[in-house]
Design a protein around this motif. Structure first.
Motif, mmCIF file in Angstrom:
data_model
loop_
_atom_site.group_PDB
_atom_site.id
_atom_site.type_symbol
_atom_site.label_atom_id
_atom_site.label_comp_id
_atom_site.label_asym_id
_atom_site.label_seq_id
_atom_site.Cartn_x
_atom_site.Cartn_y
_atom_site.Cartn_z
ATOM 1 N N GLY A 196 53.306 -39.567 75.029
ATOM 2 C CA GLY A 196 52.379 -38.913 74.184
ATOM 3 C C GLY A 196 52.477 -39.878 73.205
ATOM 4 N N ASP A 197 52.102 -39.319 72.036
ATOM 5 C CA ASP A 197 51.850 -39.653 70.492
ATOM 6 C C ASP A 197 53.988 -39.709 69.763
ATOM 7 O OD1 ASP A 197 51.239 -41.044 68.554
ATOM 8 O OD2 ASP A 197 51.037 -39.065 67.142
ATOM 9 N N ALA A 198 54.063 -39.034 70.076
ATOM 10 C CA ALA A 198 55.759 -38.132 69.196
ATOM 11 C C ALA A 198 56.359 -38.672 69.776
ATOM 12 C CB ALA A 198 55.825 -37.462 69.408
ATOM 13 N N ALA A 199 56.891 -40.382 70.726
ATOM 14 C CA ALA A 199 57.737 -40.616 71.540
ATOM 15 C C ALA A 199 57.523 -42.084 70.417
ATOM 16 C CB ALA A 199 57.050 -40.633 72.901
ATOM 17 N N TYR A 200 56.523 -42.159 69.561
ATOM 18 C CA TYR A 200 56.496 -43.318 69.181
ATOM 19 C C TYR A 200 57.297 -44.596 69.915
ATOM 20 C CZ TYR A 200 56.072 -40.369 64.733
ATOM 21 O OH TYR A 200 55.425 -38.739 64.534
#
Length: 469
Positions: A196-200
């Motif tokens: 997801g987005d928080a994995a960067y």
């Protein structure tokens, strides 16, 4: 650099059977390197001051910490041949040194042993936390800040504010016949989730893409490039592929141990994970990560080296001891390797010819990168759009507050205070989001497009190269 120290590290000297042949064959210089994420965040990191002072004391030569019994057989961790001089390094690369007083203590304690040192300052609220201590004279330094690096709205994570960078330290040649070292120390954007987005993932991959290009330039300038630091990327991940496939650098641990099965290592006991897999992060033997599951242990701290210009003689985890009343030195273990510098070849030119399978692997990485950017781009555009809308709605809301205040003040004068405070909050948050949308959002999207174009150019060139074989 010292032959005595290298012998303690476990490296063996070649014996040709006669003293005359030993004299005739010049012994190649060796350099011992350490990279360590010190976990030096102010306020957030527990026992920060005591831990970093203990690290500095140990680097200065003091015997600090109590060894873990399970690791007593590992050199440099309370046992083995290195015990007489456990922390005698030629180059030390540090990450997460963010507090001024901590660096001042490092400078004071280590100045005799490491006369050449540098901390890098560029950043928004603080520097990137990168520093180097060296016995080898420093020729010059350079800091490259990643253009794609998190978001300012993620202030609780801080990656954007510290200014993640590559700290380049060019060292003078250890020997006239060997290549000078270009030490490239970095701490890449952290993952805050697996997916997801928080994995960067896209941000870190873009950073590795830029990193590989910069490393390649120093290779072409005839430097022995060493990429070190907490790269926040597992072996085999897209960033790791860029840093190896694109540059020709090899993982010093894998050069020494050979290919490894990460899945098999994840099922081992914590001590074996350190011995065999060099799991510097999230090990159950680290007191700050003791609650993690065994399969969460991973290797994030590296020394990637140019195999044409240096060779790994020994390597392993360091700073696994525990401090009384505190615990481990950091939430990471350190990584150390001893490198043998190869003889310089006059007027050597890089051979750009690569096996077809290597070219196909690189092309597959380009395709993966293109998909990664394509997948993340809608998120970047939504962030820009939503924050821009917030700004517009805030302007309309402030106008509405002014109108409403005019009518309510006549009936209840105290209500004016409420509307003024409400309008102030709306104006402040709206303005911040508007600036993020107009300045950062636009900048991030354009930077992503730039990387996408660079990858497209690389794909086109690779297609021509594969077709021409």
């Amino acid at each position: 650099m010292s032959s005595d120290r290298v012998d303690e590290d476990g490296a063996t000297t070649r014996n040709n059977g006669s003293e005359s042949s030993n004299i005739a064959q010049k012994k190649l210089p060796r350099v011992k390197l350490l990279t360590f994420n010190t976990w030096g965040l102010k306020v957030v990191s527990k026992h920060r001051k005591a831990r970093l002072r203990a690290i500095a004391d140990k680097l200065a030569g003091d015997k600090v910490g109590t060894p873990i019994d399970d690791l007593s057989d590992i050199p440099g961790n309370g046992g083995g041949a290195e015990e007489t001089a456990p922390e005698d390094y030629d180059i030390v690369a540090l990450q997460e040194v963010w507090v001024k007083e901590d660096w001042e203590y490092f400078s004071l304690r280590c100045k005799d042993k490491y006369p050449y040192m540098r901390i890098f300052y560029s950043g928004i609220l603080t520097g990137p936390g990168l520093a180097v201590l060296s016995k080898i004279p420093i020729e010059s330094t350079f800091l490259y800040r990643f253009p794609i690096n998190g978001r300012p709205s993620a202030f609780f994570r801080g990656d954007w504010y510290v200014g993640k960078s590559i700290a380049v330290t060019l060292l003078k040649p250890v020997d006239p016949d060997t290549y000078p070292i270009a030490l490239m120390n970095s701490h890449m954007h952290a993952p805050y989730a697996l997916t997801g987005d928080a994995a960067y993932e896209c941000h870190r991959s873009c950073q590795a893409w830029d990193f590989s290009k910069l490393a390649r330039l120093y290779q072409q300038a005839q430097y022995a490039v060493v990429i070190v630091g907490d790269l926040n990327s597992r072996p085999g991940s897209l960033p790791h592929k860029f840093l190896t496939q694109e540059t020709g650098l090899v993982d010093s641990w894998l050069q020494l141990k050979g290919p490894q099965d990460i899945v098999h290592i994840s099922k081992m006991g914590a001590a074996d994970q350190l011995r065999i897999g060099c799991t510097t992060c999230d090990s159950q033997l680290n007191t700050w990560r003791a609650q993690r599951q065994p399969d969460e242990a991973k290797r994030l701290d590296y020394a990637l080296i140019d195999p044409r210009r240096m060779h790994t003689l020994s390597a392993g985890v360091r700073f696994t001891e525990r401090l009384e009343g505190i615990g481990s030195f950091s939430d990471h273990f350190a990584y150390s390797c001893t490198l043998e510098l190869q003889q310089r070849q006059p007027q050597q030119h890089d051979d750009t010819t690569q096996p077809r399978q290597t070219l196909l692997d690189r092309y597959a990485s380009y395709e993966e990168m293109a998909r990664c950017i394509e997948k993340y781009m809608p998120t970047a555009k939504k962030q820009k759009l939503y924050r821009g809308l917030h700004f517009v709605l805030s302007v309309l809301c402030i106008i509405a507050c002014l109108v409403v205040t005019t009518f309510t003040a006549n009936r209840a004068a105290w209500s004016s205070i409420f509307w003024v405070l409400f309008a102030t909050v709306v104006a402040t948050t709206g303005l911040i989001d508007g600036l993020i949308s107009f300045l950062f959002g636009r900048s991030e999207i354009r930077a992503l497009r730039e990387v996408a174009e660079e990858v497209h150019d690389a794909q086109h060139s690779m297609q021509q190269q594969l077709a021409g074989e």
